[in-house]
Design a protein around this motif. Sequence first.
Motif, short mmCIF file in Angstrom:
data_model
loop_
_atom_site.label_atom_id
_atom_site.label_comp_id
_atom_site.label_asym_id
_atom_site.label_seq_id
_atom_site.Cartn_x
_atom_site.Cartn_y
_atom_site.Cartn_z
N ARG A 359 -4.47 1.48 -0.04
CA ARG A 359 -3.36 2.08 1.15
C ARG A 359 -3.41 1.33 2.31
O ARG A 359 -4.58 0.78 2.54
CB ARG A 359 -3.75 3.56 0.93
CG ARG A 359 -5.04 3.78 1.60
CD ARG A 359 -5.35 5.56 1.70
NE ARG A 359 -6.69 5.96 2.06
CZ ARG A 359 -7.73 5.91 1.27
NH1 ARG A 359 -7.52 5.91 -0.02
NH2 ARG A 359 -9.07 6.05 1.78
N PRO A 360 -2.34 1.30 2.91
CA PRO A 360 -2.15 0.85 4.41
C PRO A 360 -3.24 1.47 5.20
O PRO A 360 -3.41 2.90 5.27
CB PRO A 360 -0.84 1.38 4.62
CG PRO A 360 -0.06 1.48 3.39
CD PRO A 360 -0.97 1.68 2.51
N GLY A 361 -3.80 0.75 6.10
CA GLY A 361 -4.83 1.51 6.90
C GLY A 361 -6.25 1.42 6.48
O GLY A 361 -7.13 1.77 7.28
N LYS A 362 -6.28 1.25 5.21
CA LYS A 362 -7.79 1.30 4.77
C LYS A 362 -8.68 -0.05 4.86
O LYS A 362 -7.93 -0.98 5.03
CB LYS A 362 -7.51 1.46 3.23
CG LYS A 362 -9.07 1.70 2.60
CD LYS A 362 -8.76 2.10 1.11
CE LYS A 362 -10.10 2.18 0.37
NZ LYS A 362 -10.04 2.39 -0.98
N SER A 363 -9.62 0.16 5.23
CA SER A 363 -10.59 -1.00 5.51
C SER A 363 -10.46 -2.03 4.19
O SER A 363 -10.44 -1.50 3.23
CB SER A 363 -11.89 -0.81 5.62
OG SER A 363 -12.76 -1.66 5.68
#
Length: 602
Positions: A359-363
């Motif tokens: 998902r967006p924002g995940k490392s």
Amino acid sequence: MHATQIARHPEGFSASSGTLPVWNLNDLYAGLEDPRIAADLQSAQDAAAAFESRYKNRLAGLSGAELAAAVHEYERISESLGRATSFAQLLFSADSNNPAHGKFYQTMSERVTLINTSLLFFTLELNLLPEADLAAKQQDPALARYAPWLRDLRVFLPHQLSAELEKLLMEKDVTGHAAWSRLFDETTAAMRVPVNGEDLTLSAALNKLSDPERATRQAAGKAVGEAMGRHEKLFALITNTLAKDKEIDDNWRHYPTPASYRNRSNMVEDEVVEALSSAVKSSYARLAHRYYAMKAKWLGLDKLEYWDRNAPLPGDDDRAIPWPEAKEMVLGAYARFNPALAAQIEPFFEQSWIDAAPRPGKSGGAFAHPTIPAAHPYVLMNYHGRTHDVMTLAHELGHGAHQRLAAEQGYLMSGTPLTLAETASVFGEMLTFRSLLDAESDPQRRRFMLAGKVEDMLNTVVRQIAFYQFELKVHAERRTGELLPARIGEIWLEVQTESLGPAFTFAEEYRLFWAYVPHFIHSPFYVYAYAFGDCLVNALYAVYQESADKTAFAGKYTEMLKAGGTLRHKELLAPFGLDASHPEFWQKGLDVIAGFIDELEA
């Protein structure tokens, strides 16, 4: 963390994967508003203040039993703080785009750092105790238990500063290295890279470099280069600042080389690391150069571009592997080696200790966070159903099993140096690979699997030593003045050309690709630990294959993992007849990679 994940972080996977797990952090805290967070921090703060009041400037006069009680209390407070910092790190890694997570992470860092300043005196004073006095106190069995921790503390005695300076450096870290690292993380997490009409995260765009279509790979490479170029000055500033910050620290502490602190932390001698690096560099031609020359022929190319390095081989469709199947593959491979080891990783699946959904924002990439012995580790990865992702799952669960088994050593002694921390992960990956290879009867599929394993090993060994050489050159040159962004790019191209060989040409934008590697920012000189671990496991696995009693080997292996940080590499490897201080040891590990390439050549 997994070395080969650096360059391959796909985004988006079909529903055929099934529901991908997202971790449940309730075993640490129920959420940002959990009242236990404030209560635990206040309790730790009060305990730290009382600890300082009771023990500061008094260690020399304590009996062995009294000093053991002090160490035990220090460990208890430290573990309490470790719970809070682990929770903050995991939240931030799961979604760094959420401003509340960034604020919480920074707040926890500042608060925990402040509390730790009350504890700082303890390790400094312990180190100043005369060797004979400390040895006498360790006659008490309660203190003798902590002998490995005390031994490792004293490695840093020659580099220890005054208590006031140590306290200042600790407090300033939150506005120094930690702040620059956060800036890097938030910048890369927020980046968007347009590729063929898709607006992708940086990790998803990098994944396109392994797309079957060469035009897509080229478009992705150009787009990543353009995106990195927009931030080139910022990334160069971060790199220059942190290299200078490290130089100042190294000079004050009298470390002989920029890599010396990391080597001390890894409890490995400078000469052993140099032997590893030299052995890999001397094998560039017989490993990477030879393999990529073959790959160019397989792809029907005279020369490879950088965007061809991770290209799938012609005819390799790398079928989608649903999550439940991946779970069974990994669990089955571990169970066939040792059912007790499989039992260590099963709870990760059953109790939501894995976050695998992209998902967006995940490392980007993957890691296994040990958190604290009173809880359990958590695994983060980005699963997209490829064979490579299954290997990453096996790798991180190896870390997880190691961390769980070593937890019995307690908070101060469960952690292992980076060089040994990669042992269980790479071994678990090898177990899974061998299990899949043995089960595959189709010669073409076996060839694809073997080539994929060779590429992973080259990424883990050759590429990481090239990264290490890049860091050595950047840090050495930074000591004569700030490096221009163009000069950093030149150094990057030098080490890439040397390591990957004449099969490649490098387009202009590739000089910017150093800037996305997080290890250079977070943990300078971390990267050689991957090569250390891979070569070590290759040698260890060769012993396993030659072993007449594989059950006995599995038992010795599990005992090695249980030791955590209590034993050094010589002591851990001795039961297997291995010694990392001998140059032949590294050649034994590299010969395994060369043997795989021989099979492909044949």
